[in-house]
Design an enzyme around this catalytic site. Structure first.
Site, PDB file in Angstrom:
ATOM      1  N   HIS A 102      25.368  34.178   5.063  1.00 51.38           N
ATOM      2  CA  HIS A 102      26.652  33.502   4.967  1.00 51.38           C
ATOM      3  C   HIS A 102      26.818  32.480   6.094  1.00 51.38           C
ATOM      4  O   HIS A 102      26.844  32.839   7.268  1.00 51.38           O
ATOM      5  CB  HIS A 102      27.746  34.565   5.039  1.00 51.38           C
ATOM      6  CG  HIS A 102      29.124  34.057   4.801  1.00 51.38           C
ATOM      7  ND1 HIS A 102      30.171  34.322   5.643  1.00 51.38           N
ATOM      8  CD2 HIS A 102      29.636  33.318   3.792  1.00 51.38           C
ATOM      9  CE1 HIS A 102      31.281  33.779   5.179  1.00 51.38           C
ATOM     10  NE2 HIS A 102      30.979  33.154   4.053  1.00 51.38           N
ATOM     11  N   GLU A 161      23.579  30.355   2.822  1.00 51.17           N
ATOM     12  CA  GLU A 161      24.781  29.834   2.167  1.00 51.17           C
ATOM     13  C   GLU A 161      25.401  28.765   3.051  1.00 51.17           C
ATOM     14  O   GLU A 161      25.413  28.895   4.288  1.00 51.17           O
ATOM     15  CB  GLU A 161      25.781  30.970   1.920  1.00 51.17           C
ATOM     16  CG  GLU A 161      27.023  30.562   1.136  1.00 51.17           C
ATOM     17  CD  GLU A 161      28.225  30.235   2.008  1.00 51.17           C
ATOM     18  OE1 GLU A 161      29.260  29.795   1.453  1.00 51.17           O
ATOM     19  OE2 GLU A 161      28.144  30.403   3.247  1.00 51.17           O
ATOM     20  N   ASP A 180      28.606  25.362   3.042  1.00 52.89           N
ATOM     21  CA  ASP A 180      29.811  24.800   2.431  1.00 52.89           C
ATOM     22  C   ASP A 180      29.782  23.285   2.563  1.00 52.89           C
ATOM     23  O   ASP A 180      29.378  22.753   3.605  1.00 52.89           O
ATOM     24  CB  ASP A 180      31.063  25.344   3.126  1.00 52.89           C
ATOM     25  CG  ASP A 180      31.071  26.864   3.178  1.00 52.89           C
ATOM     26  OD1 ASP A 180      31.435  27.483   2.171  1.00 52.89           O
ATOM     27  OD2 ASP A 180      30.699  27.421   4.232  1.00 52.89           O
ATOM     28  N   HIS A 222      32.640  24.501   6.843  1.00 53.84           N
ATOM     29  CA  HIS A 222      33.422  25.419   6.017  1.00 53.84           C
ATOM     30  C   HIS A 222      34.866  24.972   5.847  1.00 53.84           C
ATOM     31  O   HIS A 222      35.381  24.883   4.739  1.00 53.84           O
ATOM     32  CB  HIS A 222      33.403  26.830   6.611  1.00 53.84           C
ATOM     33  CG  HIS A 222      34.243  27.803   5.843  1.00 53.84           C
ATOM     34  ND1 HIS A 222      35.579  28.036   6.134  1.00 53.84           N
ATOM     35  CD2 HIS A 222      33.956  28.573   4.767  1.00 53.84           C
ATOM     36  CE1 HIS A 222      36.062  28.921   5.277  1.00 53.84           C
ATOM     37  NE2 HIS A 222      35.101  29.258   4.441  1.00 53.84           N
ATOM     38  N   GLU A 228      28.258  26.090  -1.689  1.00 50.05           N
ATOM     39  CA  GLU A 228      29.647  26.096  -2.161  1.00 50.05           C
ATOM     40  C   GLU A 228      30.281  24.726  -1.970  1.00 50.05           C
ATOM     41  O   GLU A 228      30.262  24.168  -0.869  1.00 50.05           O
ATOM     42  CB  GLU A 228      30.482  27.149  -1.426  1.00 50.05           C
ATOM     43  CG  GLU A 228      31.925  27.146  -1.894  1.00 50.05           C
ATOM     44  CD  GLU A 228      32.752  28.313  -1.392  1.00 50.05           C
ATOM     45  OE1 GLU A 228      33.988  28.253  -1.534  1.00 50.05           O
ATOM     46  OE2 GLU A 228      32.165  29.274  -0.860  1.00 50.05           O
TER      47      GLU A 228
END
Length: 294
Positions: free
Chosen positions: A11, A38, A40, A53, A120
């Site tokens: 993450h 992961e 963003d 993020h 994401e």
């Protein structure tokens, strides 16, 4: 078919050892044994995709010092050149001073040959052209790339472009049938995830990721439930837990369905004879279990 060995998804990289969503964090995720990292993505004012993020630059950069009059310091209000001036590492630790907010292109190029990617897209409704810009970079993405967003309409549009596996975030069990028509994965808060939910998703051809799983008891619980991947801030600890925890305490029918080995039944505790009480002289000896001190 669903892999009995769940994916480890780091993450925001490895945010316990390096500043989140930076090249340092993504490299640390690879070193920690993550299967995917992961990140963003937001779009800048001049149309570049950057990895961060929050919608604001304030928490993870020194933007308040560099641009004190630009509150609330939203990513979409800054150009790439302006964001490139910011320090994205010192807030975490001075040894990361000078770490920058990377562009998505820079991350994909730096991580080539490394782990897979869970990407994401943040607030795509604020930048309708983000799908086209993202599609233009997919050739640089690793073979295992999953695109996710809270915006289900964006997921549908992106899937319609013929892009790779996409994911929908936290749907209720009753929504899974509709979601299975356009998504390949669903991502669920680990505290809300149940074995019944996982079974339902699997029957519909969906894979399940649990987030954000950082504690060992939660890791064991969601793995035993049959999830296909765990999103964690602690990829190294999760890798170690999966390698050492070779069996799972779960109902036999669940273990057999998920192709996992059930923990063997513990052997009975050894017993030792206890001297008979004086008044019971001549009676058979009484035994009691020896309880190990933990």
């Amino acid at each position: 078919m669903f892999d009995p060995d769940p994916l480890i998804v780091a993450h925001r990289g490895a945010p316990k050892v390096a500043p989140e969503n930076t090249l340092a964090a993504f490299r640390a995720a690879g070193t920690a044994g993550a299967d995917l990292y992961e990140l963003d993505v937001h779009q800048t004012r001049d149309g570049h995709l950057v990895v961060i993020h929050d919608a604001s630059l304030a928490r993870t950069t020194d933007v308040e010092q560099v641009f004190p009059d630009r509150a609330p310091w939203r990513v979409r209000d800054f150009t790439l050149e302006e964001i490139g001036r910011l320090d994205a590492g010192s807030w975490f630790d001075q040894k990361f001073a000078g770490e920058r907010v990377p562009t998505l292109r820079a991350v994909l190029e730096a991580m080539k040959g490394g782990p897979g990617l869970l990407l994401e897209v943040k607030h795509p409704a604020d930048a309708p052209e983000v799908a086209e810009r993202l599609a233009g970079l997919m050739a640089l993405a690793p073979p295992l790339t999953i695109v996710q967003s809270f915006d289900w309409q964006f997921i549908k549009r992106f899937q319609a472009r013929g892009e790779r596996a996409v994911l929908s975030r936290s749907p209720a069990e009753a929504e899974l049938t509709d979601i299975a028509e356009y998504a390949e994965y669903v991502s669920v808060k680990h505290r809300a995830m149940t074995p019944a939910y996982v079974r339902r998703a699997h029957r519909l051809g969906l894979k399940v990721l649990a987030f954000t799983v950082n504690r060992r008891p939660a890791m064991r619980r969601v793995v035993a439930a049959g999830v296909d991947g765990l999103i964690t801030n602690r990829p190294k600890a999760l890798r170690r837990a999966l390698e050492t925890h070779v069996c799972f305490t779960a109902p036999p029918e669940l273990v057999s369905m998920t192709n996992r080995r059930v923990c063997p039944t513990p052997a009975p505790a050894p017993t030792a004879p206890v001297p008979a009480p004086v008044l019971g002289a001549g009676l058979p000896p009484v035994t009691r279990p020896i309880v190990p001190l933990l």
